[in-house]
Write an enzyme that holds these catalytic residues in place. Structure first.
Site, PDB file in Angstrom:
ATOM      1  N   GLU A   1      -6.973  67.018 -18.776  1.00 19.02           N
ATOM      2  CA  GLU A   1      -5.923  66.688 -19.743  1.00 19.02           C
ATOM      3  C   GLU A   1      -5.338  67.941 -20.381  1.00 19.02           C
ATOM      4  OE1 GLU A   1      -7.037  63.611 -22.466  1.00 19.02           O
ATOM      5  OE2 GLU A   1      -8.187  62.507 -20.956  1.00 19.02           O
TER       6      GLU A   1
ATOM      7  N   ASP B   1      -0.845  54.543 -25.492  1.00 18.37           N
ATOM      8  CA  ASP B   1      -1.716  54.367 -24.325  1.00 18.37           C
ATOM      9  C   ASP B   1      -1.158  53.223 -23.479  1.00 18.37           C
ATOM     10  OD1 ASP B   1      -3.967  54.306 -22.552  1.00 18.37           O
ATOM     11  OD2 ASP B   1      -5.237  55.082 -24.142  1.00 18.37           O
TER      12      ASP B   1
END
Length: 295
Positions: free
Chosen positions: A129, A205
């Site tokens: 990430e 998300d």
């Protein structure tokens, strides 16, 4: 406007304590909810009462699951490959077909949704990430994979509007949800910013559309699910007793219940982190489209 769902109680129906619960799927045919625990390397399933619980340990981390037209076959995105798996409660998962691994080391798949024609929109991401090296991709019914967009750090939550003409997609670390114009051939054009989250919102998300065109977005590190109207207006929110809310999908025979996945990752002080929740928001959802590719 109907009763504000933020006043409703989101009920935990399975306290599976998923390390990274994601990708809920309602199977009307089987009367079950399926979802993945990415960091736990398992696929979980239960009914809407939280009963008939079952799980399948997977050889590699499962990142998403989509139903196909076959009764017991599912399309599953593993870390670096896509497989067709037979999932029967009480029996081990059986891999029936595997597409060739195409992701480089350090990359993995993340989040997916089938469009009205069965083509599957899905993303790849940097497993650490850290780099904006992820792509937004599409899997056709014949198994071909094509790139639609690039430059994502964490791809998340594709969702398609009720008329099939708008597709939403997210880069979570950028706190940005994008909208695309979707054509009948499943191609995407007109990329634009739809919503930008603030620091107080957390990170966008997983998400899903309802039958009225509203977009329900889960807040990682924000402890809620927010419904946005088609013009980007915030309409209402559902508060949850956990901070890492990951994805949601409409479920039930009438598609009038919202199932919500969460994550226990780095949240030891939250007793219900990683649980599967359900709430009745007063709005009907959309059925999940099955994948056209069946191996």
């Amino acid at each position: 406007m109907s009763t504000d769902p933020s006043l409703l109680e989101a009920t935990p129906i399975w306290t599976a304590r998923a390390v990274l619960g994601e990708g809920p799927l309602w199977s009307k045919r089987l009367g079950r909810v399926f979802f993945v625990d990415i960091r736990g390397s398992r696929i979980l399933s239960c009914d809407l009462a939280g009963e008939a619980q079952t799980e399948w340990g997977m050889e590699h981390r499962p990142c998403w699951i989509i139903e196909t037209s076959h009764t017991d076959r599912f399309l599953v995105g593993l870390e670096r490959s896509i497989v067709v798996a037979r999932l029967i409660p009480g029996e081990p998962a059986e891999i029936l077909h595997r597409l060739p691994d195409e992701l480089p080391e350090g990359m993995r798949l993340n989040d997916a949704k089938a469009g009205p024609d069965g083509q599957v929109y899905f993303g790849s991401m940097d497993d650490a990430e850290a780099e904006a090296s992820g792509h937004f991709l599409i899997l056709a019914g014949d198994g071909r994979i094509s790139r639609l967009d690039q430059g994502y750090t964490v791809t998340n939550g594709p969702a398609v509007s009720p008329d099939g003409r708008t597709l939403y997609h997210t880069d979570s670390p950028a706190r940005t949800i994008y909208a695309f114009d979707r054509s009948q051939d499943a191609s995407l054009t007109g990329k634009r910013v739809f919503i930008r989250f603030t620091e107080a919102d957390g990170y966008p998300d997983g998400m899903t559309c309802d039958a009225e065109g509203g977009l329900w977005v889960c807040h990682w590190d924000g402890g809620r699910v927010t419904r946005f109207l088609a013009d980007g207006t915030r309409d209402r929110a559902i508060a949850l007793p956990v901070s890492r809310v990951t994805s949601c999908a409409f479920a039930g025979p009438g598609l009038d219940q919202l199932v919500i996945t969460t994550a226990a990752y780095q949240r030891d002080a939250e007793p219900l982190a990683g649980a599967l929740f359900v709430v009745t928001p007063g709005i009907q959802g959309l059925a999940a489209h099955p994948a056209a590719f069946t191996g």
